[in-house]
Design a protein around this motif. Sequence first.
Motif, PDB file in Angstrom:
ATOM      1  N   PRO A 143       0.805  -1.220   0.000  1.00  0.00           N
ATOM      2  CA  PRO A 143       0.000   0.000   0.000  1.00  0.00           C
ATOM      3  C   PRO A 143       0.840   1.272   0.000  1.00  0.00           C
ATOM      4  O   PRO A 143       2.027   1.243   0.323  1.00  0.00           O
ATOM      5  CB  PRO A 143      -0.808  -0.120   1.305  1.00  0.00           C
TER       6      PRO A 143
ATOM      7  N   GLU B 120       1.695   4.081   1.871  1.00  0.00           N
ATOM      8  CA  GLU B 120       1.626   4.566   3.253  1.00  0.00           C
ATOM      9  C   GLU B 120       2.248   5.950   3.419  1.00  0.00           C
ATOM     10  O   GLU B 120       1.888   6.691   4.332  1.00  0.00           O
ATOM     11  CB  GLU B 120       2.318   3.572   4.186  1.00  0.00           C
ATOM     12  N   THR B 121       3.195   6.279   2.533  1.00  0.00           N
ATOM     13  CA  THR B 121       3.826   7.603   2.556  1.00  0.00           C
ATOM     14  C   THR B 121       3.857   8.150   1.137  1.00  0.00           C
ATOM     15  O   THR B 121       4.367   7.500   0.224  1.00  0.00           O
ATOM     16  CB  THR B 121       5.266   7.526   3.111  1.00  0.00           C
TER      17      THR B 121
ATOM     18  N   ALA C 180      -2.511   7.837   3.837  1.00  0.00           N
ATOM     19  CA  ALA C 180      -1.060   7.993   3.885  1.00  0.00           C
ATOM     20  C   ALA C 180      -0.645   9.299   4.560  1.00  0.00           C
ATOM     21  O   ALA C 180      -1.412  10.255   4.633  1.00  0.00           O
ATOM     22  CB  ALA C 180      -0.488   7.958   2.468  1.00  0.00           C
ATOM     23  N   ARG C 181       0.580   9.321   5.056  1.00  0.00           N
ATOM     24  CA  ARG C 181       1.166  10.572   5.548  1.00  0.00           C
ATOM     25  C   ARG C 181       1.859  11.251   4.372  1.00  0.00           C
ATOM     26  O   ARG C 181       2.125  10.616   3.345  1.00  0.00           O
ATOM     27  CB  ARG C 181       2.158  10.314   6.674  1.00  0.00           C
TER      28      ARG C 181
ATOM     29  N   ARG D 144       0.687  15.277  10.061  1.00  0.00           N
ATOM     30  CA  ARG D 144       1.097  14.113   9.263  1.00  0.00           C
ATOM     31  C   ARG D 144       1.881  14.553   8.028  1.00  0.00           C
ATOM     32  O   ARG D 144       1.808  13.937   6.975  1.00  0.00           O
ATOM     33  CB  ARG D 144      -0.135  13.283   8.854  1.00  0.00           C
TER      34      ARG D 144
ATOM     35  N   ASP E  83       6.426   5.672  -0.670  1.00  0.00           N
ATOM     36  CA  ASP E  83       5.839   4.659  -1.557  1.00  0.00           C
ATOM     37  C   ASP E  83       5.401   5.256  -2.886  1.00  0.00           C
ATOM     38  O   ASP E  83       5.385   4.564  -3.907  1.00  0.00           O
ATOM     39  CB  ASP E  83       4.629   4.000  -0.883  1.00  0.00           C
TER      40      ASP E  83
END
Length: 292
Positions: free
Chosen positions: A13, A15-16, A43-44, A74, A98
């Motif tokens: 996924p 996530e960032t 995501a952040r 975030r 990501d």
Amino acid sequence: MSENILKNRPPFPFETIALAVSFSEHLEALISETRHLADLFGARMVMIHCGKKTKQKEKDLTELLARQNVNTKRLQIYWETGDPADAILTVCKKEVVDLLIAGALEKENLFRYYTGSVSREISRKAKCSVMMLTEPSFDPHPFHHIVVNGHEHPKTPETIRTAFYVAEKAGAEKVVIADEVDFNSKMKNNKSEKNLRKLVAAKQKIEETEKNRITDVSKTVETIPFQVSSKVIKGKTGHAIAEFARKSEADLLIVNSPDHHLSLMDRIFVHDLEHLLGNLPCNLLIVHSRVW
């Protein structure tokens, strides 16, 4: 530490998510798009600006973030110097990004930043997936229609799985797995195929084989809440899928990342991905498969 985390990490996924920041008229729209994608994938956010940090830039960025309701708790902001591509990729590696977002049509002072050698370098060297947005908007458009390459390559199954992940999160209506087949190239050495009927039959056999292969790949995904179809496109790789995405009015085209070890011929002739970067039919997602 990040090197160990990156090793064998799947492409999703997301996530960032990072944004390559250029202070231009499109910046607020890109921030809006990035926030939308971050919300979509849970995501952040990371923002990376390669250029001198000034009080005016800080003020402008703070105002834009506030206007776009970005959750700064975030969010991590980097102000970097040096070569743009190297600086961006270094931060992405450090933050285990990501997905890297970049505007694809910047035309101002930093034209080279997104469209020239920098975009090529990022797409070739990135250890994360890269998304090029052709028309960033304050009101982000959903990815209803997605086209993903079905090219026979070890990376392709992960790319298709990533496409399905994006489609599900984005609420897409349909995904088309398109495989480009250059029949002229495949048939040119087959001197025995002199009869037109045999030639047509041979092409049909190739097409059927390709359809069965990409259908088998799509079955590896358990949940598919959208329409999936496969299509064999006749033409040169890179060119044919771009034209297909354009004619079918796709919202997003998803392709494999290029192989890192490019041959001499790749350096002499235009790479398939470089053709896409120079002739974007729609938004482009380049999936970097870290497990391959």
